[in-house]
Write an enzyme that holds these catalytic residues in place. Structure first.
Site, PDB file in Angstrom:
ATOM      1  N   THR A   9      -7.516   2.022  -4.640  1.00 34.23           N
ATOM      2  CA  THR A   9      -6.048   1.855  -4.405  1.00 34.23           C
ATOM      3  C   THR A   9      -5.660   1.591  -2.930  1.00 34.23           C
ATOM      4  O   THR A   9      -6.467   2.018  -2.121  1.00 34.23           O
ATOM      5  CB  THR A   9      -5.324   3.096  -4.896  1.00 34.23           C
ATOM      6  OG1 THR A   9      -4.063   2.977  -4.482  1.00 34.23           O
ATOM      7  CG2 THR A   9      -5.934   4.229  -3.946  1.00 34.23           C
ATOM      8  N   ASP A  10      -4.490   0.844  -2.608  1.00 31.37           N
ATOM      9  CA  ASP A  10      -4.103   0.520  -1.344  1.00 31.37           C
ATOM     10  C   ASP A  10      -3.793   1.918  -0.515  1.00 31.37           C
ATOM     11  O   ASP A  10      -3.698   1.887   0.740  1.00 31.37           O
ATOM     12  CB  ASP A  10      -2.988  -0.247  -1.182  1.00 31.37           C
ATOM     13  CG  ASP A  10      -1.859   0.004  -2.241  1.00 31.37           C
ATOM     14  OD1 ASP A  10      -1.985   1.337  -2.871  1.00 31.37           O
ATOM     15  OD2 ASP A  10      -0.936  -0.597  -2.527  1.00 31.37           O
ATOM     16  N   GLU A  11      -3.588   2.897  -1.396  1.00 35.69           N
ATOM     17  CA  GLU A  11      -3.173   4.373  -0.753  1.00 35.69           C
ATOM     18  C   GLU A  11      -4.245   4.515   0.183  1.00 35.69           C
ATOM     19  O   GLU A  11      -3.920   5.613   1.168  1.00 35.69           O
ATOM     20  CB  GLU A  11      -3.057   5.279  -1.711  1.00 35.69           C
ATOM     21  CG  GLU A  11      -1.583   5.100  -2.475  1.00 35.69           C
ATOM     22  CD  GLU A  11      -1.250   6.152  -3.431  1.00 35.69           C
ATOM     23  OE1 GLU A  11      -1.203   7.454  -2.869  1.00 35.69           O
ATOM     24  OE2 GLU A  11      -0.657   5.990  -4.700  1.00 35.69           O
ATOM     25  N   TYR A  35      -4.421  12.979  -3.152  1.00 35.41           N
ATOM     26  CA  TYR A  35      -4.797  12.085  -4.146  1.00 35.41           C
ATOM     27  C   TYR A  35      -5.571  10.823  -3.608  1.00 35.41           C
ATOM     28  O   TYR A  35      -6.637  10.638  -3.970  1.00 35.41           O
ATOM     29  CB  TYR A  35      -3.562  11.265  -4.929  1.00 35.41           C
ATOM     30  CG  TYR A  35      -3.715  10.310  -5.713  1.00 35.41           C
ATOM     31  CD1 TYR A  35      -4.550  10.295  -7.200  1.00 35.41           C
ATOM     32  CD2 TYR A  35      -3.400   8.961  -5.140  1.00 35.41           C
ATOM     33  CE1 TYR A  35      -4.659   9.157  -7.774  1.00 35.41           C
ATOM     34  CE2 TYR A  35      -3.723   7.888  -5.748  1.00 35.41           C
ATOM     35  CZ  TYR A  35      -4.376   7.834  -7.021  1.00 35.41           C
ATOM     36  OH  TYR A  35      -4.571   6.718  -7.632  1.00 35.41           O
ATOM     37  N   LYS A  39      -9.524   9.457  -3.699  1.00 35.52           N
ATOM     38  CA  LYS A  39      -9.859   8.041  -4.004  1.00 35.52           C
ATOM     39  C   LYS A  39     -10.789   7.387  -2.860  1.00 35.52           C
ATOM     40  O   LYS A  39     -11.910   6.635  -3.292  1.00 35.52           O
ATOM     41  CB  LYS A  39      -8.392   7.146  -4.055  1.00 35.52           C
ATOM     42  CG  LYS A  39      -7.643   7.766  -5.157  1.00 35.52           C
ATOM     43  CD  LYS A  39      -8.424   7.270  -6.554  1.00 35.52           C
ATOM     44  CE  LYS A  39      -8.010   5.819  -6.936  1.00 35.52           C
ATOM     45  NZ  LYS A  39      -8.409   5.571  -8.188  1.00 35.52           N
TER      46      LYS A  39
END
Length: 225
Positions: A9-11, A35, A39
């Site tokens: 994810t871009d997060e 979270y 990732k």
């Protein structure tokens, strides 16, 4: 195994300011919440298998995906379903957080290219050109439902999440070099998504818990936070 595609994810890049340049794949990871940290940790685990055992790992980092069939806990289908039930949309905080939205068909095309054209051991950002505030997304959906008054009349601002990064902005030049481009415009994708939920929301059964402002697993039906 010929190719193992790990979807991240871009997060993992962490929160970005309004004036920051797009993050490329070599950017140091700075996740800001548990979270995103898990990732990032999963990425390191995948990389370790590639480096230690030669596992054919490819990692993707993508923007927010939207489109038909998405469970209504996610923002766009949640807002659509709230509006179709005559309710206000529930915006976290001020609604000023921005996200870049990518239609599901464009994402599917990206993964097809990754399967056949990408290089093992590489990381690929999959990002669109539709950076919108949550407030702007809500406004467009309120217009699509046919409400003619002030959009803010159909909005309820609720307490923000404990972590809600302001912005994620990624550079997808590496994907574009493989021949991928975003083909579905924001307006076209949003309209397709809205029309699908208007006809098919009953497919999900009872979604009341998903339409709460802050869904939590294990809460009794009807409890709203």
């Amino acid at each position: 195994i010929k190719r193992f595609v790990h979807v991240s994810t871009d997060e993992v890049y962490g929160e970005q300011g309004r004036d920051q340049d797009a993050m490329d794949e070599e950017q140091v990871l700075e996740p800001t919440n548990p979270y995103a940290a898990t990732k990032a940790g999963a990425e390191f685990l995948a990389k370790s298998y590639h480096r230690s055992f030669g596992m054919p790992i490819i990692i993707t980092r993508g923007n927010n995906v939207y489109g038909p069939h998405q469970y209504p806990e996610k923002m766009i289908p949640k807002f659509i379903n709230q509006l179709m039930r005559g309710r206000n949309v529930t915006l976290h905080g001020t609604g000023a957080n921005t996200r870049n939205f990518l239609f599901v068909e464009d994402v599917a095309r990206a993964f097809e290219i990754i399967l056949f054209k990408s290089e093992v051991g590489m990381i690929y950002n999959i990002g669109g050109n539709n950076e919108m505030t949550n407030l702007a997304v809500a406004t467009e959906l309120i217009k699509l439902v046919g409400y003619e008054g002030a959009p803010t009349d159909k909005m309820t601002f609720v307490e923000d999440r404990f972590f809600n990064d302001l912005r994620y902005y990624i550079n997808s030049d590496k994907m574009k070099s493989l021949g991928w481009t975003e083909q579905v415009s924001w307006q076209e994708g949003l309209t397709k998504t809205f029309n699908w939920y208007k006809m098919n929301s009953n497919r999900f059964g009872d979604i009341e818990s998903a339409l709460m402002a802050h869904p939590r697993a294990g809460l009794d039906k009807g409890v709203n936070l």
